[in-house]
Design an enzyme around this catalytic site. Structure first.
Site, PDB file in Angstrom:
ATOM      1  N   HIS A  37     -11.271  -3.096  -4.619  1.00  0.00           N
ATOM      2  CA  HIS A  37     -12.385  -3.554  -3.777  1.00  0.00           C
ATOM      3  C   HIS A  37     -11.892  -4.525  -2.705  1.00  0.00           C
ATOM      4  O   HIS A  37     -12.322  -4.468  -1.556  1.00  0.00           O
ATOM      5  CB  HIS A  37     -13.435  -4.296  -4.615  1.00  0.00           C
ATOM      6  CG  HIS A  37     -14.122  -3.455  -5.642  1.00  0.00           C
ATOM      7  ND1 HIS A  37     -13.934  -3.651  -6.990  1.00  0.00           N
ATOM      8  CD2 HIS A  37     -15.015  -2.442  -5.523  1.00  0.00           C
ATOM      9  CE1 HIS A  37     -14.675  -2.781  -7.661  1.00  0.00           C
ATOM     10  NE2 HIS A  37     -15.337  -2.036  -6.800  1.00  0.00           N
ATOM     11  N   GLN A  61     -28.351   5.712  -9.600  1.00  0.00           N
ATOM     12  CA  GLN A  61     -27.202   6.614  -9.596  1.00  0.00           C
ATOM     13  C   GLN A  61     -26.605   6.791 -10.994  1.00  0.00           C
ATOM     14  O   GLN A  61     -25.603   7.464 -11.158  1.00  0.00           O
ATOM     15  CB  GLN A  61     -26.136   6.144  -8.600  1.00  0.00           C
ATOM     16  CG  GLN A  61     -25.380   4.898  -8.991  1.00  0.00           C
ATOM     17  CD  GLN A  61     -24.490   4.412  -7.864  1.00  0.00           C
ATOM     18  OE1 GLN A  61     -24.955   4.037  -6.800  1.00  0.00           O
ATOM     19  NE2 GLN A  61     -23.181   4.427  -8.095  1.00  0.00           N
ATOM     20  N   GLN A 148     -10.911   5.828  -1.483  1.00  0.00           N
ATOM     21  CA  GLN A 148     -10.549   7.225  -1.706  1.00  0.00           C
ATOM     22  C   GLN A 148     -10.590   7.603  -3.191  1.00  0.00           C
ATOM     23  O   GLN A 148     -10.639   8.770  -3.532  1.00  0.00           O
ATOM     24  CB  GLN A 148      -9.153   7.455  -1.094  1.00  0.00           C
ATOM     25  CG  GLN A 148      -8.447   8.744  -1.461  1.00  0.00           C
ATOM     26  CD  GLN A 148      -9.192   9.983  -1.012  1.00  0.00           C
ATOM     27  OE1 GLN A 148      -9.983   9.930  -0.079  1.00  0.00           O
ATOM     28  NE2 GLN A 148      -8.945  11.095  -1.667  1.00  0.00           N
TER      29      GLN A 148
END
EC number: 6.3.2.1
Length: 283
Positions: A37, A61, A148
């Site tokens: 992060h 979610q 990613q």
């Protein structure tokens, strides 16, 4: 560093910054921050003048039997880390602030959300795109940085931005790994010492895929087979999927021409971990 839990405060602060000509960078997170992060924050700092981080464990979610209640949280620690990185604004709202009434409007990206993680986590990406769309509307950032490691999430958000004309540039940040190769994840905290050791099989399997690619192998099935073989050699590892897809469209590849994403999801004990190898694209 300004810390707020109110949308109205964020809007006022951002408005002020934009009036003074600042370029706004946003890093959306669910907190329990790690070096991965923090690398996103550093990238945001390079590409903008004012860096905002959101910390919100987004209930919509998570599936019914997933780890929403168990998901690690430590706001005090997160704020110390962000202050050290020179973050300008932290938005840490309550669920009530983000969803004050029954949510009747959602954002859903079709097709590319139905495979990889989406095939096993129904509704997950609808929750992700809805909250990210809300954050983009709250912050109106010029750039937003995503890791990613969640390769499908990056592709889905890029598609949402393209389809709905959000005026934001999405920047993809490389995976950050522990010294022994394990991809950093807030969920690594769930692993006991034996599982932590076993979890190295994910990055090992991707290293084998990379070796094949470097040696000129371009048949996706050969690579998938090798990755499965390596993963299955670890007794504590239960493979959920191994796929070779195009990193932007997430379409399955049979032959690798230029770009490819080798994506894997496994259970180590009861902990679900994901990892991937991006081939033919520098980020």
């Amino acid at each position: 560093m300004i810390v707020t839990d109110k949308i109205s405060n964020v809007r006022n602060i951002i408005k002020e910054q934009k009036l003074s000509g600042k370029k706004i960078g946003l890093v959306p997170t669910m907190g329990y921050l790690h070096e991965g992060h923090l690398s996103l924050v550093r990238i945001a700092k390079k590409h903008s003048d004012f860096v905002a981080v959101s910390i919100f464990v987004n209930p919509i979610q998570f599936g019914p039997n997933e780890d929403f209640d168990r998901y690690p949280r430590d706001l005090e620690r997160d704020l110390k880390l962000l202050e050290k990185e020179g973050c300008d604004l932290v938005f840490a709202p309550s669920v009530e602030e983000m969803y004050p009434s029954e949510l009747l409007t959602t954002v859903n990206v079709d097709k590319i959300t139905e495979k990889l993680c989406g095939a096993f986590r129904p509704g997950h990406f609808k929750g992700v795109t809805t909250v990210v769309a809300k954050l983009f509307n709250i912050f109106t950032p010029d750039i937003a940085v995503f890791g990613q490691k969640d390769a499908q999430q990056v592709a889905v958000i890029k598609k949402m931005v393209e389809d709905l004309n959000f005026p934001v540039e999405i920047i993809k940040a490389p995976i950050v790994r522990e010294s022994d190769g394990l991809a950093m994840s807030s969920r690594n905290v769930y692993l006991n010492p034996e599982e932590r050791k076993a979890a190295l099989i994910l990055s090992k399997s991707l290293k084998e895929a990379e070796k094949l690619l470097l040696n000129g192998e371009r048949n996706a099935n050969t690579i998938i087979k090798k990755v499965n073989e390596v993963l299955n050699s670890e007794p504590l590892c239960k493979v959920q999927y191994v796929s070779c897809v195009h990193p932007d469209t997430l379409e399955d590849l049979t032959y690798i021409k230029d770009k490819a994403l080798i994506a894997i999801a496994c259970f180590i004990g009861t902990t679900r971990l994901i990892d991937n190898l991006l081939w033919g694209e520098n980020i």
